[in-house]
Design a protein around this motif. Sequence first.
Motif, mmCIF file in Angstrom:
data_model
loop_
_atom_site.group_PDB
_atom_site.id
_atom_site.type_symbol
_atom_site.label_atom_id
_atom_site.label_comp_id
_atom_site.label_asym_id
_atom_site.label_seq_id
_atom_site.Cartn_x
_atom_site.Cartn_y
_atom_site.Cartn_z
ATOM 1 N N LEU A 1 16.579 -0.181 -15.473
ATOM 2 C CA LEU A 1 16.367 1.178 -14.961
ATOM 3 C C LEU A 1 14.953 1.313 -14.398
ATOM 4 N N ALA A 2 13.999 0.708 -15.109
ATOM 5 C CA ALA A 2 12.605 0.789 -14.645
ATOM 6 C C ALA A 2 12.452 0.091 -13.293
ATOM 7 N N ASP A 3 13.127 -1.059 -13.124
ATOM 8 C CA ASP A 3 13.062 -1.771 -11.839
ATOM 9 C C ASP A 3 13.485 -0.866 -10.688
ATOM 10 N N LEU A 4 14.422 0.018 -10.971
ATOM 11 C CA LEU A 4 14.919 0.906 -9.918
ATOM 12 C C LEU A 4 14.165 2.224 -9.897
ATOM 13 N N GLY A 5 13.140 2.306 -10.721
ATOM 14 C CA GLY A 5 12.286 3.494 -10.689
ATOM 15 C C GLY A 5 12.874 4.705 -11.386
ATOM 16 N N VAL A 6 13.834 4.497 -12.271
ATOM 17 C CA VAL A 6 14.463 5.650 -12.922
ATOM 18 C C VAL A 6 14.485 5.513 -14.443
ATOM 19 N N ALA A 7 13.418 4.922 -14.992
ATOM 20 C CA ALA A 7 13.340 4.772 -16.447
ATOM 21 C C ALA A 7 13.436 6.128 -17.145
ATOM 22 N N ASP A 8 12.923 7.147 -16.481
ATOM 23 C CA ASP A 8 12.918 8.480 -17.111
ATOM 24 C C ASP A 8 14.310 9.093 -17.241
ATOM 25 N N LEU A 9 15.314 8.474 -16.620
ATOM 26 C CA LEU A 9 16.663 9.043 -16.706
ATOM 27 C C LEU A 9 17.468 8.424 -17.846
ATOM 28 N N ALA A 10 16.846 7.504 -18.578
ATOM 29 C CA ALA A 10 17.576 6.691 -19.555
ATOM 30 C C ALA A 10 18.477 7.485 -20.492
ATOM 31 N N ASP A 11 18.013 8.629 -20.952
ATOM 32 C CA ASP A 11 18.782 9.324 -21.971
ATOM 33 C C ASP A 11 19.607 10.493 -21.440
ATOM 34 N N ARG A 12 19.760 10.523 -20.133
ATOM 35 C CA ARG A 12 20.600 11.580 -19.556
ATOM 36 C C ARG A 12 22.036 11.097 -19.406
ATOM 37 N N PHE A 13 22.961 12.046 -19.415
ATOM 38 C CA PHE A 13 24.360 11.734 -19.191
ATOM 39 C C PHE A 13 24.666 11.837 -17.695
ATOM 40 N N PRO A 14 25.657 11.056 -17.235
ATOM 41 C CA PRO A 14 25.960 11.051 -15.804
ATOM 42 C C PRO A 14 26.108 12.454 -15.203
ATOM 43 N N ARG A 15 26.750 13.384 -15.927
ATOM 44 C CA ARG A 15 26.978 14.718 -15.326
ATOM 45 C C ARG A 15 25.654 15.440 -15.063
ATOM 46 N N ASP A 16 24.588 15.011 -15.733
ATOM 47 C CA ASP A 16 23.287 15.660 -15.526
ATOM 48 C C ASP A 16 22.421 14.919 -14.513
ATOM 49 N N LEU A 17 23.028 13.994 -13.780
ATOM 50 C CA LEU A 17 22.280 13.235 -12.763
ATOM 51 C C LEU A 17 22.768 13.622 -11.373
ATOM 52 N N SER A 18 21.880 13.559 -10.399
ATOM 53 C CA SER A 18 22.307 13.781 -9.016
ATOM 54 C C SER A 18 23.121 12.577 -8.551
ATOM 55 N N GLY A 19 23.802 12.731 -7.428
ATOM 56 C CA GLY A 19 24.610 11.632 -6.906
ATOM 57 C C GLY A 19 23.776 10.376 -6.686
ATOM 58 N N GLY A 20 22.600 10.542 -6.108
ATOM 59 C CA GLY A 20 21.727 9.402 -5.849
ATOM 60 C C GLY A 20 21.251 8.751 -7.137
ATOM 61 N N GLN A 21 20.937 9.574 -8.129
ATOM 62 C CA GLN A 21 20.485 9.037 -9.421
ATOM 63 C C GLN A 21 21.614 8.255 -10.096
ATOM 64 N N GLN A 22 22.846 8.788 -10.002
ATOM 65 C CA GLN A 22 23.982 8.050 -10.575
ATOM 66 C C GLN A 22 24.127 6.696 -9.896
ATOM 67 N N GLN A 23 23.878 6.695 -8.586
ATOM 68 C CA GLN A 23 23.998 5.449 -7.843
ATOM 69 C C GLN A 23 22.972 4.422 -8.339
ATOM 70 N N LEU A 24 21.770 4.885 -8.618
ATOM 71 C CA LEU A 24 20.739 3.967 -9.104
ATOM 72 C C LEU A 24 21.101 3.429 -10.485
ATOM 73 N N VAL A 25 21.681 4.279 -11.323
ATOM 74 C CA VAL A 25 22.100 3.830 -12.662
ATOM 75 C C VAL A 25 23.224 2.793 -12.530
ATOM 76 N N ALA A 26 24.157 3.069 -11.617
ATOM 77 C CA ALA A 26 25.260 2.122 -11.409
ATOM 78 C C ALA A 26 24.709 0.779 -10.916
ATOM 79 N N LEU A 27 23.683 0.828 -10.108
ATOM 80 C CA LEU A 27 23.058 -0.406 -9.629
ATOM 81 C C LEU A 27 22.365 -1.153 -10.752
ATOM 82 N N ALA A 28 21.666 -0.400 -11.586
ATOM 83 C CA ALA A 28 21.006 -1.024 -12.733
ATOM 84 C C ALA A 28 22.040 -1.737 -13.596
#
Lengths: 199, 246
Positions: free
Chosen positions: B132-159
């Motif tokens: 997650l940190a590699d993709l610059g979204v370490a701060d989203l670690a403890d959020r649930f998918p429904r609380d993420l924007s579409g782009g953020q979900q995409q980054l998590v899926a990539l991670a």
Amino acid sequence: MSVRHGLLALLAERPAGAYQLRQEFERRTGGTWPLNMGQVSTTLDRLVRDGLVAPADADGDVPRWTLSPAGHDALRDWWAAPVARTAPARDELAIKLALAVSTPGVDVRRLVQVQRTETMRAMQALHRLRVEGAAGADADLAWSLVVDNLVFAAEAEIRWLDHVEARVARAAATRDARPPAPAPRPATAPADDETAARR
Amino acid sequence: MTRGPVLVTARGLTRVHGEGPSQVRAVAGVDLAVRAGELVAVMGPSGSGKTSLLRLLGGLDVPTSGRVTVAGQDLSELGPDDRARVRRRTVGYVFQQLNLVPLLTAAENVALPLELDGIRPRSARAAALGALADLGVADLADRFPRDLSGGQQQLVALARALVGERRVVLADEPTGALDSTTGDEVVRLLRARVDAGAAAVVVTHDARVAAWADRTVFLRDGVVTDVAEPGDPTDLLLGTPREASW
Ligand SMILES: Nc1ncnc2c1ncn2[C@@H]1O[C@H](COP(=O)(O)OP(=O)(O)OP(=O)(O)O)[C@@H](O)[C@H]1O
Ligand SMILES: [Mg+2]
């Protein structure tokens, strides 16, 4: 634009001789627009004739030039005004496609695909050049901005080709759905392979 | 960049969906080989079979005919369990619809394939946080998918696809929901993974993404119509960077 404004911009910084101007023009435009000495001297002659440039103290034997007050005004106007989007220079691809869609027997889809592959090749090559150039220690900003411009232009061309492909496919589908015309006119009848094959 | 062994091959790959008059040949005889160190882009209009092809390469779907090998293993010779193992260990897959598990946090989603593979939860979580940190979204670690924007979900899926040591990355429109700068960052990361020895296939509508590839394969009606490899840039530019002259 013109070599004219380019030379004005350079002369506004400091007086220079023709050879020096040529070198600096090429460098500042990212090496994407080489000039020959003839172009530089002709342009300088015209600028002097128009009162925008005047002779400066020579550097030894080498004559040098500088901006006149009118030259400074002309340059300021140039920086301030947007570059006009005039009718683009005739683009061979646009014309080729316009002719292709109206010429019976031309496989437009193939033409689009072949072009897209070629443009993609160019885009990948430019992209590599850009990534490698940017990695260099003293990456030249002017150069990389000009390469960016070419990358964006290639991207736009690919998107336009996608658009052409979709429009042509849709037009072919509509033609197929229509009942056959009572009096076919061979000269204008759609006849790309696609349509013929599906009938 | 150095090219290694072939990690993914498709031979005469065909997938027919449905039966009778409504049947669709989504993939119709595709041959492809992707080496370690190679990034291949797949482009083509909607419905041309890009997702169908990628699913076959990832062992998520079984071909009607033809075969797929991944890291030397012929998927058609593996049972479902072994195929699932190859999928978990070797293949990172980014779904067009992302497929994050709604009941798990971002970090849990990313750690999931590792945990399924028997890695201890603590190390799996550490690896997930790293990805997650590699993709610059370490701060989203403890959020649930429904609380993420579409782009953020995409980054998590990539991670989730990049976590661990997966040598094959298959990504279906991985930048579709991202702005162009974030999209660029993501492809750069993918490129770095490939340069470090992975093989990747990226489906995209975006020519700027495909520009990062070593090859672009164009699909139409399930058939490869063309392949683009980078040309020679010297004809495209009149010069190269120069030294300052004043
Ligand atoms: N499970 C399925 N059952 C029936 N038809 C299917 C199935 N999956 C895909 N298809 C059909 O196969 C064709 C290819 O679909 P696919 O999803 O591979 O396209 P795609 O290139 O990924 O398109 P897009 O760019 O819209 O994602 C389409 O005609 C689609 O309707
Ligand atoms: Mg798809």
